[in-house]
Enzyme design. Structure first.
Site, PDB file in Angstrom:
ATOM      1  N   ASP A 158      30.565 101.574 -16.426  1.00 30.40           N
ATOM      2  CA  ASP A 158      29.194 102.069 -16.471  1.00 30.40           C
ATOM      3  C   ASP A 158      28.707 102.023 -17.913  1.00 30.40           C
ATOM      4  OD1 ASP A 158      29.644 102.540 -13.832  1.00 30.40           O
ATOM      5  OD2 ASP A 158      29.366 104.708 -13.918  1.00 30.40           O
ATOM      6  N   ASP A 170      23.801 105.347  -1.913  1.00 31.34           N
ATOM      7  CA  ASP A 170      24.128 106.469  -2.797  1.00 31.34           C
ATOM      8  C   ASP A 170      23.665 107.751  -2.124  1.00 31.34           C
ATOM      9  OD1 ASP A 170      25.004 104.647  -4.770  1.00 31.34           O
ATOM     10  OD2 ASP A 170      22.962 104.428  -5.516  1.00 31.34           O
TER      11      ASP A 170
END
Length: 235
Positions: free
Chosen positions: A8, A128
């Protein structure tokens, strides 16, 4: 089952956020070093996320280019890809596959156009959610739609890969909510990747028993809870 390390990107660094909260950040240094380490340990695919772009605070495209140039394995790219132009840019950066989230929830005609542009083998959709409560816009907004209904809609449109992430657990090392993952697995007939809270080998074995095709790992790898080379021998 494929094990997919996540890198990330925020401010050009490799980081992990707790439950997607930008104020709860742990930095892990140079993303190129992280990516190379995962490759050396046996990874065959990598998951890159541009957190700044997802949150609307900037972008990490230069860091993506650096990682892409250092790898000999393919990667998928996620984070803030909300237009055909952004999709084409991500593919031009060398991504084998692009992952879209907000678009797939809020703009189904655009998702269809993206599928036509990239093909289902090069476009994955991110589910998500806090459990099954869907989140969008870098996980900052709730979406008034059923996760399971979305899965049926995406399958009908031609989506063939879904990445389910449990926002409640991501970056926490709290372990998976296997009941929720099982419900997603039951509802999704195609390739399923899962992540969010993976804490150790038992979580990976549980995903394998559920028939999940891939696991996305982050903090568990960075902090040594899972050793990739050892886990690959088991799953």
């Amino acid at each position: 089952m494929r094990l997919i390390p996540a890198v990330d990107l925020k401010g050009g660094r490799a980081v992990r956020l707790r439950e997607g909260d930008p104020s709860q950040e742990t930095a892990y240094g140079d993303p190129v070093e992280a990516a190379r380490r995962f490759q050396e340990e046996g990874a065959t695919f990598l998951h890159l996320v541009d957190l700044d772009r997802a949150l609307g605070t900037g972008d990490n495209r230069e860091a993506v280019r650096r990682v892409a140039g250092a790898l000999s394995i393919p990667f998928q790219l996620a984070g803030g890809i909300r237009s055909l132009e952004a999709l084409k840019e991500a593919l031009s950066l060398g991504a084998r596959r692009v992952v879209v989230g907000t678009v797939a929830v809020k703009d189904l005609p655009l998702l269809e156009a993206m599928l036509l542009e990239a093909g289902p083998e090069r476009l994955a959709v991110a589910l998500d959610a806090r459990g099954l409560e869907v989140r969008v816009a870098g996980w900052q907004e709730a979406a008034p739609v059923s996760a399971l209904d979305l899965l049926r809609t995406w399958a009908a449109l031609g989506v063939r890969t879904v990445l389910y992430t449990d926002v409640r657990r991501d970056g926490t090392l709290a372990g998976l909510d296997l009941e929720v993952v099982a419900r997603v697995r039951e509802a999704w007939p195609h390739e399923l990747l899962a992540g969010g809270g993976i804490a150790g080998l038992e979580d990976l074995l549980a995903l394998k028993r559920l028939g999940v095709e891939g696991a996305v790992l982050g903090r568990a790898l960075y902090e040594g809870r899972v050793r990739l080379s050892e886990a690959l021998e088991v799953v």
